[in-house]
Design an enzyme around this catalytic site. Structure first.
Site, PDB file in Angstrom:
ATOM      1  CB  CYS A   1      96.582  38.894 -20.271  1.00 39.37           C
ATOM      2  SG  CYS A   1      97.262  37.038 -20.593  1.00 39.37           S
TER       3      CYS A   1
ATOM      4  CD  GLU B   1      77.711  22.405 -25.459  1.00 35.77           C
ATOM      5  OE1 GLU B   1      78.656  22.144 -25.308  1.00 35.77           O
ATOM      6  OE2 GLU B   1      77.412  23.685 -25.311  1.00 35.77           O
TER       7      GLU B   1
ATOM      8  CB  CYS C   1      98.423  38.514 -27.395  1.00 36.65           C
ATOM      9  SG  CYS C   1      98.548  36.584 -26.674  1.00 36.65           S
TER      10      CYS C   1
ATOM     11  CB  CYS D   1      92.845  32.835 -25.175  1.00 33.54           C
ATOM     12  SG  CYS D   1      94.032  32.671 -24.051  1.00 33.54           S
TER      13      CYS D   1
ATOM     14  CG  ASP E   1      85.570  24.527 -23.075  1.00 35.16           C
ATOM     15  OD1 ASP E   1      85.932  25.447 -22.335  1.00 35.16           O
ATOM     16  OD2 ASP E   1      85.436  24.666 -24.451  1.00 35.16           O
TER      17      ASP E   1
ATOM     18  CB  CYS F   1      93.542  39.290 -26.429  1.00 39.54           C
ATOM     19  SG  CYS F   1      92.805  38.669 -25.163  1.00 39.54           S
TER      20      CYS F   1
ATOM     21  CE1 TYR G   1      81.869  22.486 -21.805  1.00 37.93           C
ATOM     22  CE2 TYR G   1      80.745  20.685 -23.102  1.00 37.93           C
ATOM     23  CZ  TYR G   1      81.202  22.163 -22.888  1.00 37.93           C
ATOM     24  OH  TYR G   1      80.761  22.956 -24.058  1.00 37.93           O
TER      25      TYR G   1
END
Length: 306
Positions: free
Chosen positions: A224, A52, A215, A208, A153, A218, A135
């Site tokens: 959406c 991370e 898209c 995304c 995030d 997606c 985060y």
DNA sequence: GATACGTGGCT
DNA sequence: TAGCCAAGTAT
């Protein structure tokens, strides 16, 4: 004005995105579940924490090889804590933002000295560690310990902005409304919440995307809000572009690269070669010393901190 | 809240 | 090509 979609829509979104994630998640080593963890000598929460921190502002492709090397060198916090901070900075290589390496070392020392070498499974204690902000604490909590925390995030913020709010991009900085929305979307079930965090992040990272969202690929395009609104262009304030050439950051990077690549201390004359402007050069060297990234030695010599 | 902080790939 | 962008944190 927090958007809170009806519960039925939220559950449909859960199904859609979790199913997509199950079928499409990238095989990243730090995602391997505890039950299948293939490296018994590597402390898994530590592996997640290191991943991370490395991933802060840094693409996965550049992190993966460095992460493997770090896990070989320092499989537990105690291993890193026993090393010199300069070793962490050197092994950070060209990942960028080398203060992260220094803070990771400081976090390892704190884990050893204040937590008995065990990474705390507690968001507040995680966030108290050097280099761990909101985060990263949430991410380690969720991915290492299964805590039902909202991991927010930039990928999550962008995906949720488009899916729910209908905006092309999130605001430049994290708002309370975005945090509230992320919490509202979190599945109640603890394991499902951890998967959801990873799934939304993954969707934002690979589908995304910021510049050219895919898209057509997606799984949630039918749900959406941004598409429903006709995929309007961004209207709000844009993030200020970062300058690079001629900045202190460029000079600091050049100075540190010399020290990383040198086997021992180097004289100031070697550092003088990296940048023509002596004033800026000296100021940057001083700031590196101030940050603890460089250790000054007698007779105008410098090295990574020992 | 604005600003500083690395690096490299992509368009 | 110059600018955008990348799993943020600390001050």
């Amino acid at each position: 004005m927090t958007h809170r979609p009806p519960i039925g829509e939220v559950e449909a979104l859960h199904d859609t995105i979790l199913d997509w994630y199950d079928a499409n998640a990238r095989d990243l080593p730090w995602r391997i579940p505890a039950a299948d963890w293939p490296w018994p000598q590597v402390d898994r929460p530590w592996a997640v924490l290191v991943s991370e921190v490395m991933l802060q502002q840094t693409p996965v492709a550049r992190v993966e090889p460095m992460w493997h090397r770090w896990m070989q060198l320092w499989p537990t916090p105690a291993h890193l804590a026993a090393a010199a901070p300069g070793d962490a900075v050197r092994e950070w290589g060209r990942l960028g933002y080398p203060r992260r390496a220094l803070r990771l070392h400081a976090a390892a020392v704190a884990i050893r000295d204040e937590h008995g070498g065990v990474i705390p499974a507690d968001l507040q204690q995680l966030q108290a560690l050097p280099g761990i902000g909101g985060y990263t604490a949430a991410a380690v909590g969720a991915f290492a310990f299964g805590i039902r925390s909202a991991v927010v995030d930039v990928n999550v913020r962008r995906a949720e902005a488009r899916l729910v709010t209908g905006a092309a991009y999130p605001a430049p900085s994290l708002s309370a409304a975005e945090t509230a929305l992320a919490r509202a979307l979190l599945p109640l079930d603890e394991p499902a919440a951890a998967r959801w965090n990873a799934a939304v992040m993954e969707l934002g990272a690979v589908v995304c995307k910021a510049a050219r969202p895919l898209c057509a690929r997606c799984p949630a395009h039918a749900q959406c809000a941004w598409i429903r609104a006709g995929s309007p262009a961004h209207d709000g304030p844009r993030r200020a572009a970062q300058r690079w050439h001629g900045t202190d950051r460029q000079v600091r990077g050049k100075l540190l690269q010399v020290l990383r690549d040198a086997p021992a201390a180097v004289p100031r004359s070697a550092l003088d070669l990296v940048w023509p402007d002596a004033g800026q050069r000296d100021r940057c060297l001083a700031s590196l010393v101030e940050d603890g990234l460089v250790e000054p030695l007698p007779r105008e010599r410098f090295r990574l901190p020992g």
